[in-house]
Write an enzyme that holds these catalytic residues in place. Structure first.
Site, PDB file in Angstrom:
ATOM      1  N   SER A 116     -16.480  -6.964   6.688  1.00 22.79           N
ATOM      2  CA  SER A 116     -15.229  -7.733   6.567  1.00 22.79           C
ATOM      3  C   SER A 116     -15.381  -8.986   7.420  1.00 22.79           C
ATOM      4  CB  SER A 116     -14.078  -6.876   7.117  1.00 22.79           C
ATOM      5  OG  SER A 116     -12.922  -7.672   7.325  1.00 22.79           O
ATOM      6  N   TYR A 164     -10.052  -1.740  13.580  1.00 21.68           N
ATOM      7  CA  TYR A 164     -10.678  -2.083  12.290  1.00 21.68           C
ATOM      8  C   TYR A 164     -11.903  -2.977  12.534  1.00 21.68           C
ATOM      9  CZ  TYR A 164     -10.963  -3.974   7.503  1.00 21.68           C
ATOM     10  OH  TYR A 164     -11.384  -4.356   6.242  1.00 21.68           O
TER      11      TYR A 164
HETATM   12  P1  NAD Z   1      -8.311  -0.314  -1.742  1.00 19.14           P
HETATM   13  O1  NAD Z   1      -7.271   0.398  -0.949  1.00 19.14           O
HETATM   14  O2  NAD Z   1      -7.918  -1.035  -2.992  1.00 19.14           O
HETATM   15  O3  NAD Z   1      -9.485   0.700  -2.109  1.00 19.14           O
HETATM   16  C1  NAD Z   1     -10.009   1.604  -1.154  1.00 19.14           C
HETATM   17  C2  NAD Z   1     -10.354   2.919  -1.829  1.00 19.14           C
HETATM   18  O4  NAD Z   1     -10.901   3.792  -0.838  1.00 19.14           O
HETATM   19  C3  NAD Z   1      -9.118   3.631  -2.429  1.00 19.14           C
HETATM   20  O5  NAD Z   1      -9.378   4.042  -3.757  1.00 19.14           O
HETATM   21  C4  NAD Z   1      -8.902   4.820  -1.512  1.00 19.14           C
HETATM   22  O6  NAD Z   1      -8.367   5.960  -2.162  1.00 19.14           O
HETATM   23  C5  NAD Z   1     -10.327   5.067  -1.013  1.00 19.14           C
HETATM   24  N1  NAD Z   1     -10.326   5.808   0.259  1.00 19.14           N
HETATM   25  C6  NAD Z   1      -9.515   5.616   1.322  1.00 19.14           C
HETATM   26  N2  NAD Z   1      -9.776   6.530   2.268  1.00 19.14           N
HETATM   27  C7  NAD Z   1     -10.770   7.323   1.787  1.00 19.14           C
HETATM   28  C8  NAD Z   1     -11.481   8.446   2.303  1.00 19.14           C
HETATM   29  N3  NAD Z   1     -11.179   8.955   3.504  1.00 19.14           N
HETATM   30  N4  NAD Z   1     -12.439   9.006   1.546  1.00 19.14           N
HETATM   31  C9  NAD Z   1     -12.715   8.498   0.305  1.00 19.14           C
HETATM   32  N5  NAD Z   1     -12.089   7.448  -0.228  1.00 19.14           N
HETATM   33  C10 NAD Z   1     -11.121   6.866   0.508  1.00 19.14           C
HETATM   34  O7  NAD Z   1      -8.994  -1.306  -0.712  1.00 19.14           O
HETATM   35  P2  NAD Z   1     -10.115  -2.455  -0.886  1.00 19.14           P
HETATM   36  O8  NAD Z   1      -9.468  -3.709  -0.482  1.00 19.14           O
HETATM   37  O9  NAD Z   1     -10.812  -2.346  -2.189  1.00 19.14           O
HETATM   38  O10 NAD Z   1     -11.088  -2.029   0.288  1.00 19.14           O
HETATM   39  C11 NAD Z   1     -12.421  -1.587   0.068  1.00 19.14           C
HETATM   40  C12 NAD Z   1     -13.245  -1.917   1.295  1.00 19.14           C
HETATM   41  O11 NAD Z   1     -13.242  -3.329   1.492  1.00 19.14           O
HETATM   42  C13 NAD Z   1     -12.730  -1.321   2.602  1.00 19.14           C
HETATM   43  O12 NAD Z   1     -13.841  -0.889   3.374  1.00 19.14           O
HETATM   44  C14 NAD Z   1     -12.036  -2.482   3.273  1.00 19.14           C
HETATM   45  O13 NAD Z   1     -12.020  -2.346   4.674  1.00 19.14           O
HETATM   46  C15 NAD Z   1     -12.938  -3.622   2.836  1.00 19.14           C
HETATM   47  N6  NAD Z   1     -12.373  -4.969   2.892  1.00 19.14           N
HETATM   48  C16 NAD Z   1     -11.286  -5.308   2.131  1.00 19.14           C
HETATM   49  C17 NAD Z   1     -10.794  -6.600   2.218  1.00 19.14           C
HETATM   50  C18 NAD Z   1      -9.594  -7.050   1.432  1.00 19.14           C
HETATM   51  O14 NAD Z   1      -9.028  -8.090   1.769  1.00 19.14           O
HETATM   52  N7  NAD Z   1      -9.196  -6.334   0.396  1.00 19.14           N
HETATM   53  C19 NAD Z   1     -11.412  -7.543   3.060  1.00 19.14           C
HETATM   54  C20 NAD Z   1     -12.515  -7.155   3.788  1.00 19.14           C
HETATM   55  C21 NAD Z   1     -13.001  -5.871   3.687  1.00 19.14           C
END
Ligand code: NAD
Length: 249
Positions: free
Chosen positions: A139, A152
């Site tokens: 991230s 985080y």
């Molecule tokens: P999201 O919430 O849309 O998707 C995350 C998925 O992970 C969900 O389907 C959820 O059910 C699953 N999940 C959560 N806890 C879990 C667990 N304990 N075991 C298995 N699955 C689990 O979020 P996203 O934005 O797609 O995030 C995905 C990754 O990207 C994460 O690691 C997040 O930190 C990272 N990220 C997101 C952003 C953003 O702005 N969206 C930016 C930087 C990094």
């Protein structure tokens, strides 16, 4: 023979978009998620594109469940060529001294331990089979410091560390490990937060040189590039995809 990818957090956001992007390349997908609804939806969508897909329910913070998703994938598809180690959660947005210990344990358990367990079991299979390619989801908070995300940020800096150090040990065995560092990206996780706090969305966009949030499809395109054979000499790197956000910090 068709290749196989494991995508954790594959039921939503970056994971779902990446699963579909990989499926467009004919890659079979093991969709891992704690959410059955999201996971099954992705499986359905992958199958509509042609490749085979299975859903494996797992809480990635539990080592035994991680071992199980790795074993089930090998059992069903025979190998693991690509791994998008992506499942993660964000925090409550509170300042650190207002954060309770339970929240710290939960974020570390899923984002940091979950990612490490995944690497531990998947890399073992890959190294035994002569190699493979992994992308971990870091991230912007994994490359710069920011307020309200101390725990985080600690986990995402950890993602960067495990990415680099794994390469030091196993690149010679055919393993490529990279990380992506997305800025604010419009996934369901972020959308729900910004819908409830429209002012925060405006502030976030104003702080990004390109003046907009990223999209999940943009991140999926980068992950697919890094995972597949097009990026054979990129290893141990952390690629920022954030509209210039961290370059101005
Ligand atoms: P999201 O919430 O849309 O998707 C995350 C998925 O992970 C969900 O389907 C959820 O059910 C699953 N999940 C959560 N806890 C879990 C667990 N304990 N075991 C298995 N699955 C689990 O979020 P996203 O934005 O797609 O995030 C995905 C990754 O990207 C994460 O690691 C997040 O930190 C990272 N990220 C997101 C952003 C953003 O702005 N969206 C930016 C930087 C990094």
């Amino acid at each position: 023979m068709a290749k196989t990818a494991i995508v954790t957090g594959g039921g939503s956001g970056l994971g779902q978009s990446t699963a579909l992007r990989l499926a467009q390349e004919g890659i079979n997908i093991a969709v891992v998620d704690i959410s059955e609804k999201g996971g099954n939806e992705t499986v359905q969508k992958v199958k509509e594109l042609g490749p085979d897909a299975i859903f494996i329910k797992a809480d990635v913070s539990q080592a035994q469940e991680v071992k199980n998703y790795v074993d089930k994938t090998v059992e069903h598809f025979g190998s693991i060529d690509y791994f998008f180690n992506n499942a993660g959660i964000s925090g409550s947005g509170k300042y650190f001294l207002e954060t309770d210990i339970k929240e710290i344990e939960q974020i570390v358990g899923i984002n940091l331990l979950g990612a490490l367990y995944g690497l531990r079991y998947v890399a073992e299979v890959m190294v035994k089979n002569g190699g493979g390619s992994i992308v971990n989801t870091a991230s912007s908070a994994g490359v710069i410091g920011q307020d309200t995300v101390v725990t985080y940020s600690a986990t995402k800096h950890g993602i960067v560390g495990m990415t680099k150090s794994l390469v030091a040990e196993y690149a010679k065995d055919g393993l490529r490990v990279n990380a992506v560092a997305p800025g604010p990206t419009e996934t369901p996780m972020v959308k729900a937060y910004f819908d409830a706090n429209p002012e925060m969305k405006k502030n976030a966009e104003a702080g990004i040189p390109q003046k907009r949030l990223g999209t999940a499809d943009e991140v999926a395109e980068l992950v697919a590039f890094l995972l597949t054979s097009k990026a054979q000499y990129i290893n141990g790197d952390v690629i920022r995809i954030d509209g210039g956000f961290t370059s101005t910090k």
